[in-house]
Design an enzyme around this catalytic site. Structure first.
Site, PDB file in Angstrom:
ATOM      1  CG  HIS A 180      34.949 -93.062 -20.869  1.00 34.47           C
ATOM      2  ND1 HIS A 180      34.932 -94.059 -19.939  1.00 34.47           N
ATOM      3  CD2 HIS A 180      34.427 -93.598 -21.986  1.00 34.47           C
ATOM      4  CE1 HIS A 180      34.434 -95.145 -20.481  1.00 34.47           C
ATOM      5  NE2 HIS A 180      34.112 -94.899 -21.731  1.00 34.47           N
ATOM      6  CE  LYS A 184      31.415 -92.906 -25.336  1.00 33.46           C
ATOM      7  NZ  LYS A 184      32.327 -93.264 -26.425  1.00 33.46           N
ATOM      8  CG  HIS A 242      29.788 -95.487 -17.903  1.00 33.65           C
ATOM      9  ND1 HIS A 242      30.742 -94.542 -17.651  1.00 33.65           N
ATOM     10  CD2 HIS A 242      30.443 -96.677 -17.919  1.00 33.65           C
ATOM     11  CE1 HIS A 242      31.920 -95.138 -17.518  1.00 33.65           C
ATOM     12  NE2 HIS A 242      31.761 -96.432 -17.675  1.00 33.65           N
TER      13      HIS A 242
END
Ligand code: NAP
Length: 486
Positions: A180, A184, A242
């Site tokens: 995710h 962004k 990430h």
């Protein structure tokens, strides 16, 4: 400034794990917000699928409660909520059994012309069962998409096994591996800043960049997730996925086109160019107890645990662009602020006529992912006024909230963007299987080294920047971490 919303085609999205935490907190609220802005068509269908026994009415009630809890009341409009709930269906299904599969097939076959997507918001141990059943039952069509969430394996071997099992039922163009962070706004803006402006790219290399820092700091501890987290640690939970993605987007070469494989090829090259880490490039930590709050070891209930709740790394990328420029990565729990940012610090001018400029500072581009997504350029100017040639550092602030005004309040969350990309069939912001494997191939050796070492993670005080040794990691090269503060 008004953004344009382009509606997506009608779709059927099946959410395996539709009764779970991720679905309630992120997936349904994200879909609702997309409907509220007119992107999700009212004839889309969202099918919750889980073992819990309930009818569609009861399931719609749970979705409605999730919207009440997780959607900003300003966006909750009765008419939109009604339309949204009308899109919701429920099928009681067992991923590991035969129950529910014929019902799911019948429901989806009521209309065969809409886009089909399957979101696996369940434990990874169910991925293979679900993928196989979708494929063997004919529920998945050649055009269907399957979405999977982290953790995508816990080491290279398990990641390869997962990719192999998914690929037996779906081809790579159908598989959407969500990170995710990639959804962004600021992360996408990083690409826009780099590749849509002539200003930065000539400076974006070892000749002009002194060092790059990537920080993902949390204020919370592991608390309720202790048992899960202790099997993972900061390296597996944050760095391998990430932070690696942020590193790749920061360091990659300009892709030939803004297309999924062109972008992902360049990211993969970065991972493959990373030097192996040695123990001296790493600092691991575990947070101490404070006041009446327990330590990491208390929270995981294992006084002998050697899992890291903090890690700092000094990385080097061996290619023409970056040879010699350190990339510092740092992530941890119970730190001084909740903050995610990338800081690109530029070298000093080759000759300075202003000797009073602080040697530690200089121009920096600060790309902030949270809180307050935005980009700041730190520049040196003359202190205004008649006080002589005094220099000060000022931020050129491009906080989106300021730039977009009211619009920023409805800026899509990462999941909104990513789920719409799944429906649009755009894989640019999703990880390819070989990227995931390459990231594990880089992190595995150091995790193994740590597990075989007798050296324990270093204790650090909560609400700080982590163990003091992490400052030595950057200090050894004359660099300073940016402070972790709100
Ligand atoms: P969760 O709250 O435990 O939900 C699990 C879901 O799976 C439930 O809906 C459960 O419903 C369903 N389920 C379990 N066994 C099943 C079976 N045999 N057949 C069909 N459905 C089954 O988990 P979660 O937090 O939502 O996480 C889901 C996945 O996303 C996990 O892989 C997690 O690592 C990942 N993830 C979660 C988050 C987050 O913020 N929560 C963030 C990133 C990634 P029933 O019990 O009714 O079957």
């Amino acid at each position: 400034m008004v953004s344009t919303v382009i509606p997506v085609q009608p779709f059927d999205l099946v959410i395996f794990g539709g009764t779970g935490d991720l679905a309630r907190r992120k997936i349904f609220p994200s879909l609702y917000r997309r409907m509220a802005v007119g992107q999700m068509p009212t004839d889309a269908r969202i099918v919750g699928a889980a073992r819990s026994e309930m009818d569609v009415k009861a399931f719609r009630k749970t979705v409605s409660e999730a919207l009440d809890e997780f959607v900003d009341p300003k966006v909750l409009k009765p008419e939109v909520v009604k339309n949204f709930l009308n899109c919701i269906e429920y099928v009681q299904i067992d991923a590991k059994g035969t129950n529910g599969w014929p019902e799911l097939k019948k429901l989806l076959n009521e209309r065969s012309d809409s886009i089909r997507a399957f979101y696996l918001s369940v434990a990874p141990s169910l991925f293979e069962d679900i993928a196989t059943r979708l494929s063997k039952s004919g529920i998945a069509t050649p055009d269907s998409r399957i979405v999977v969430e982290k953790p995508l394996g816990h080491d290279l071997e398990s990641a390869v096994a997962l990719n192999r099992s998914l690929s037996q039922s779906f081809c790579e163009q159908q598989i959407y591996r969500i990170d995710h962070y990639l959804g962004k706004e600021t992360v996408q803006n990083l690409m826009a800043i780099r590749f849509a402006n002539a200003l930065f790219e000539p400076l974006w290399n070892a000749r002009h960049v002194e060092h790059i820092q990537i920080t993902v700091a949390e204020t919370v501890g592991v608390e309720g997730r202790g048992a899960y987290y202790d099997k993972s640690g900061a390296m597996r939970d944050m760095v391998q996925n990430h932070m690696m993605q942020l590193l790749c987007l920061t360091a990659m070469e300009p892709p030939a086109r803004f297309e999924p494989d062109a972008v992902r090829d360049e990211k993969l090259k970065v991972i493959r160019a990373l030097d192996p880490l040695s123990a001296s490039d790493t600092v691991r930590g575990q947070y101490r107890a404070t006041g009446d709050e327990g330590s990491y070891l208390d929270h995981v209930g294992d006084p002998s645990s050697r899992t890291e709740s903090f890690v700092a790394l000094r990385c080097h990328i061996s290619n023409w662009r970056w040879a010699g420029t350190p990339f510092y990565l740092r992530t941890g729990k119970k730190l001084g602020a909740r903050l995610s940012e990338i800081v690109v610090t530029f070298k000093h001018p080759p000759h300075t006529i202003f000797p009073q400029v602080d040697a530690q500072k200089g121009n920096a581009l600060i790309i902030r992912l949270q809180p307050d997504e935005g980009i700041t350029m730190r520049v040196t100017i003359k202190d205004p006024g008649p006080g002589g040639m005094r220099l000060i550092e000022v931020p050129l602030d491009m906080t989106f909230a300021d730039a977009l005004g009211e619009e920023a309040g409805v800026m899509p969350e990462a999941y909104e963007r990513l789920i719409m990309d799944v429906i649009r069939g755009d894989q640019t912001l999703f990880m390819r299987g070989d990227e995931v494997e390459a990231a594990w191939a880089w992190t595995d050796p150091i995790i193994k080294l740590w597990s075989e070492s007798s050296v324990r993670p270093l204790p650090y005080d909560p609400k700080t920047g982590g163990p003091i040794e992490s400052y030595k990691l950057t200090g050894a090269e004359g660099h300073l971490w940016r402070e972790i503060s709100a």
